[in-house]
Design an enzyme around this catalytic site. Structure first.
Site, PDB file in Angstrom:
ATOM      1  N   CYS A  85       0.652  -1.119   0.117  1.00  0.00           N
ATOM      2  CA  CYS A  85       0.162  -0.112  -0.038  1.00  0.00           C
ATOM      3  C   CYS A  85       0.989   1.311  -0.086  1.00  0.00           C
ATOM      4  CB  CYS A  85      -0.873   0.005   1.123  1.00  0.00           C
ATOM      5  SG  CYS A  85       0.044   0.179   2.934  1.00  0.00           S
ATOM      6  N   CYS A  88       3.210   1.624   2.713  1.00  0.00           N
ATOM      7  CA  CYS A  88       4.592   0.760   2.487  1.00  0.00           C
ATOM      8  C   CYS A  88       5.650   1.577   1.748  1.00  0.00           C
ATOM      9  CB  CYS A  88       4.257  -0.365   1.616  1.00  0.00           C
ATOM     10  SG  CYS A  88       3.116  -1.556   2.537  1.00  0.00           S
ATOM     11  N   ASP A 497      10.842  22.330 -35.733  1.00  0.00           N
ATOM     12  CA  ASP A 497      11.875  22.275 -36.734  1.00  0.00           C
ATOM     13  C   ASP A 497      11.407  22.205 -38.185  1.00  0.00           C
ATOM     14  OD1 ASP A 497      14.440  22.990 -37.339  1.00  0.00           O
ATOM     15  OD2 ASP A 497      14.957  20.680 -37.169  1.00  0.00           O
ATOM     16  N   ASP A 695      15.400  17.864 -34.187  1.00  0.00           N
ATOM     17  CA  ASP A 695      16.030  16.354 -34.327  1.00  0.00           C
ATOM     18  C   ASP A 695      17.451  16.997 -34.274  1.00  0.00           C
ATOM     19  OD1 ASP A 695      16.106  17.718 -36.797  1.00  0.00           O
ATOM     20  OD2 ASP A 695      16.698  16.199 -37.801  1.00  0.00           O
ATOM     21  N   ASP A 699      19.028  22.330 -32.304  1.00  0.00           N
ATOM     22  CA  ASP A 699      17.707  22.427 -31.656  1.00  0.00           C
ATOM     23  C   ASP A 699      17.666  22.237 -30.110  1.00  0.00           C
ATOM     24  OD1 ASP A 699      16.156  22.735 -34.164  1.00  0.00           O
ATOM     25  OD2 ASP A 699      16.300  20.622 -34.576  1.00  0.00           O
TER      26      ASP A 699
END
Length: 809
Positions: A85, A88, A497, A695, A699
């Protein structure tokens, strides 16, 4: 009484001189928790003495890092067994964070794991395991893959044991209920119920009592505490009344027994745990599918040319492997013999098989379809792309959403508050309950303890996060943390981009002007061969294909970010790049080249100019095909009310042609990397929640600045490292899918938390007897046990709905 001082040996990196040691020594002097310290240069460490070693190490590490030196740390994910739970979770986290050398610890109940960042040398895995075992749980240590396998074995054994205990409890509880309801007045009834309930409570439910005792020794409490208290009190009270009924009859009272209550409550909780574990296994099915893509054995080519089947763990870099038709590829590598088609859909999302010949790259987890391939292993084990994907998803599933931090704080005090309410309920009943005050008070206390459910609270967020991360992985969307998954739903502006994001990022030369000069072409080939830019690669491929192979010596080379390059070849200083590079160096463009420029740009071509510093000598037109999914994806983003922007270093006309084709009205052209980041910051200043998709290395600054950063999987490693999301597929529709996934996941989290809170808010007062003065209703503890079990199962089952959700809208 003064606290005992503890000495800690803290390793320090990059400390290689007396001057460095002095700086580190001075930094440690600013840490208030450090009582005494000295620096050992030869041993590359600092020796600290403190009465508060936990805070001392944390602050010392930060102080050393702030001064430019390092403290080596490891980040590991360990499986944890025995957690049930949210309490815990709080116990495991608090115990780990109370150990010197542990900087961070985050437990995920849904995956039964803990992510720990620690300083090796100050604490080790054995010590961590000992600490966790002391409070009734276990930490599985060793290699991560072995530990994960051990966890699966432990979980499998636990499920088998749970199933057996459940069926045995059901078998004994059914006659108990029958006797308790219909035969309770028979003289033998209490003794038979005593015999039937004892195995259920003492044997099949023993783990609740063992764990509760371990928690109590550390002044902590969890769900096991509530179950042990409730069923233990009911059982002990019933045993006393059965053994000594005269104690009550002498006082004119009936000695009631609640054997069936104790047994049925444990049975219902065991049933709930069994269903919960099965449902939790479903939320991690995506990870298991990914891990199942890799074969366990491979055919390795021996020195004599023969092949031998070996376990995948024995494969090393540079080994030559043979992959037969229909087999999964085990490691990342390069084809050195044969040709075939490989199904990469499970990695890239692309449905069409990819042709592979000598020199082609292949990835672990993909499937060889037709011919036989010989491949050289380049990345094995944890270094393969598949392993990185699995690790990313696992770490993401283990991360905590911001809302979970509030839940954790509530869970930490939940059980003590419930115990207090239970005791208070009993006292109120005993004082105001009238004739049956004692028994009703006892029942109210038991019912409150039984119905309170920290499990539902603990599972509400992590199960939804697990399901969301898994769904993302299945759709080619890798999400690095829960924060990004939660934040994506709030995106109001997205910056794309152009090259490699909107376009395929595979530029090809489609036209040239002036490259018939052999010496110029040779110089250009030498210069572009030194550049890592995708456009330079396109130019290099074109020149090679058209017969230029000789390369003169490049005397000097300078890369000018966002503009091009400056290089010296054969005593001539060449400028190769965009229009801005020419303008900044005073090179004009004559009428012929200007006309060609206009025509190329209107056709969405990217231009590379070649100048000797005095005039334009050549020009190259490069085309980059727009991705087929770009138009649809951008339309879906706009339909969702998100403003879409495009940024590119290309010329205005080229950018406009691409933007017009894909339906983007807002664009910025001829931008430098710092301009991209500034534009993102400007949108944030206007109140937008900004996503950046890119990519390339150029960037990365903008990706780091954005609220939600998304990298294309075919892009640079730096971009993917900075971004919090990575799209493995080239399909841009993955972006709106990621946003839809975020919305659905956050919606699930809210639903789960609502039901978990409302269940406890309504259930606990009813269990205490708040309705009794109004309509005489008193909740039976057995019904409370069923409701408690149902609450956890319902939360996990609700999260599982995401597995079948559609992300297309």
């Amino acid at each position: 009484m003064a606290s005992e001082s503890t000495t800690v040996l803290l390793p320090v990196e990059n400390m290689d001189s007396e001057h460095c040691a002095l700086i580190v020594d001075k930094a440690l002097g600013t840490v208030p928790e450090v009582k005494e310290h000295h620096v050992e240069l030869n041993n590359r460490r600092a020796v600290l003495t403190s009465e508060r070693p936990v805070e001392a190490v944390q602050h010392a590490v930060q102080a050393i890092r702030d001064n430019g030196y390092g403290v080596p740390t490891l980040k590991r994910t360990f499986p944890v067994t025995g957690m049930t739970c949210a309490s815990c979770v709080a116990s495991v986290e608090s115990m780990l964070l109370a150990q010197p050398g542990i900087l961070k610890a985050g437990v995920n109940l849904a995956t039964n794991t803990v992510q720990v960042e620690y300083v090796p040398g100050v604490i080790d895995e054995v010590r961590m395991r000992s600490v966790i075992q002391s409070i009734g749980y276990d930490l599985l240590i060793g290699e991560e893959q072995d530990a994960q396998a051990d966890l699966e074995q432990v979980q499998s054994a636990h499920m088998d044991s749970l199933k057996k205990r459940l069926w045995a409890s059901i078998a004994l509880s059914i006659p108990l209920v029958v006797i308790g309801m219909f035969l309770m007045h028979e003289p033998w009834a209490n003794f038979v119920m005593w015999v039937l309930s004892t195995p259920v409570v003492i044997v099949f439910g023993r783990q609740f009592f063992i764990n509760a005792w371990k928690q109590a020794k550390h002044r902590s409490a969890n769900m096991d505490t509530l179950v042990a208290l409730s069923t233990g009190v009911a059982y002990a009270f019933s045993v006393f009344n059965t053994a000594y009924p005269s104690f009550w009859t002498a006082r004119g009272l009936t000695p009631h027994v609640y054997f069936e209550t104790a047994a049925v409550v444990i049975t219902f909780i065991l049933l709930g745990k069994f269903l919960e574990e099965r449902a939790k296994a479903g939320t991690s099915s995506a990870i298991k599918k990914l891990m199942g893509l890799r074969p366990s054995t491979v055919l390795r080519e021996q020195a004599d040319g023969n092949t031998r089947e070996v376990p995948i763990a024995e494969v090393n870099v540079h080994d030559v492997l043979v992959v037969r038709p229909g087999e999964s590829i085990a490691v990342d590598g390069e084809v050195v013999g044969g040709d075939s088609y490989v199904d990469e859909s499970m990695i890239s999302g692309e449905p069409v098989a990819v042709a592979k010949t000598v020199g082609a790259k292949v990835l672990a987890g993909t499937i060889n379809q037709r011919g036989s391939l010989r491949m050289r292993a380049e990345k094995v084990g944890a270094a393969t792309l598949l392993a990185q994907i699995v690790r990313t998803v696992q770490e993401a599933q283990g991360s905590k959403a911001p809302v979970q931090k509030l839940v954790d704080r509530i869970a930490a005090v939940f059980v003590p508050i419930v115990i207090g309410i239970a005791v208070m309920s009993a006292i109120v009943w005993w004082v105001f309950g009238g004739e049956h005050a004692l028994t009703q008070g006892l029942l109210a206390m038991v019912t409150v303890l039984v119905i309170a459910c920290p499990c539902a609270l603990g599972l509400a967020t992590p199960t939804a996060i697990m399901a969301g991360m898994g769904k993302g992985a299945e759709n080619g969307i890798l999400i690095k943390d829960a924060d990004s998954l939660e934040r994506a739903k709030r995106i109001t502006a997205i910056v794309l981009d152009k090259t490699g994001t909107i376009t395929e990022g595979k530029p090809e030369v489609v036209d040239t002007l002036g490259l018939d000069d052999i010496e110029l072409a040779a110089a250009l080939l030498a210069i572009e061969s030194r550049s890592e830019h995708p456009l330079a690669e396109a130019v290099t491929r074109y020149l090679h294909a058209h017969g230029t192979h000789h390369m003169p010596v490049v005397e000097s080379f300078e890369s000018l970010t966002g503009k091009g390059v400056k290089a010296k070849v054969n005593g001539i200083t060449w400028f190769v790049g965009n229009r801005r590079l020419l303008e900044e160096n005073g090179v004009g463009i004559d009428g012929v080249h200007r006309e060609k420029e206009r025509a190329w740009q209107e056709a969405a071509r990217t231009l590379v100019w070649v100048s000797d510093g005095h005039k334009v000598r050549a020009a190259v037109a490069i085309a980059d095909r727009i991705k087929p999914s770009a138009v649809e994806a951008i339309a879906r983003l706009k339909e969702a009310g998100i403003k879409v922007y495009m940024q590119t270093g290309d010329a205005r006309r080229t950018a406009q042609a691409v933007a017009q084709e894909v339906g983007i009205e807002d664009l910025r052209s001829e931008v430098l990397p710092k301009d991209k980041a500034a534009f993102v910051a400007g949108l944030q200043h206007q109140g937008h929640v900004v996503a950046m998709v890119g990519d390339g290395i150029n960037d990365s600054e903008a990706l780091a600045k954005a609220d939600v950063s998304i990298a294309m999987g075919q892009g640079s490693d730096i971009a993917m490292d900075v971004a919090r999301m990575t799209l493995i597929t080239a399909d841009l529709n993955a972006i709106p899918r990621a946003i839809t996934l975020s919305r659905k996941t956050v919606s699930l989290i809210r639903q789960n938390l609502f039901w978990a809170f409302i269940y406890n808010v309504l259930g606990i007062p009813i269990a205490a007897g708040v309705l009794y003065p109004i309509n005489g209703f008193v909740l039976d503890p057995m019904i409370a046990g069923a409701a408690m079990a149902l609450s956890s199962v319902s939360v996990v089952s609700n999260s599982l709905r995401l597995k079948w959700a559609k992300l297309e809208n």
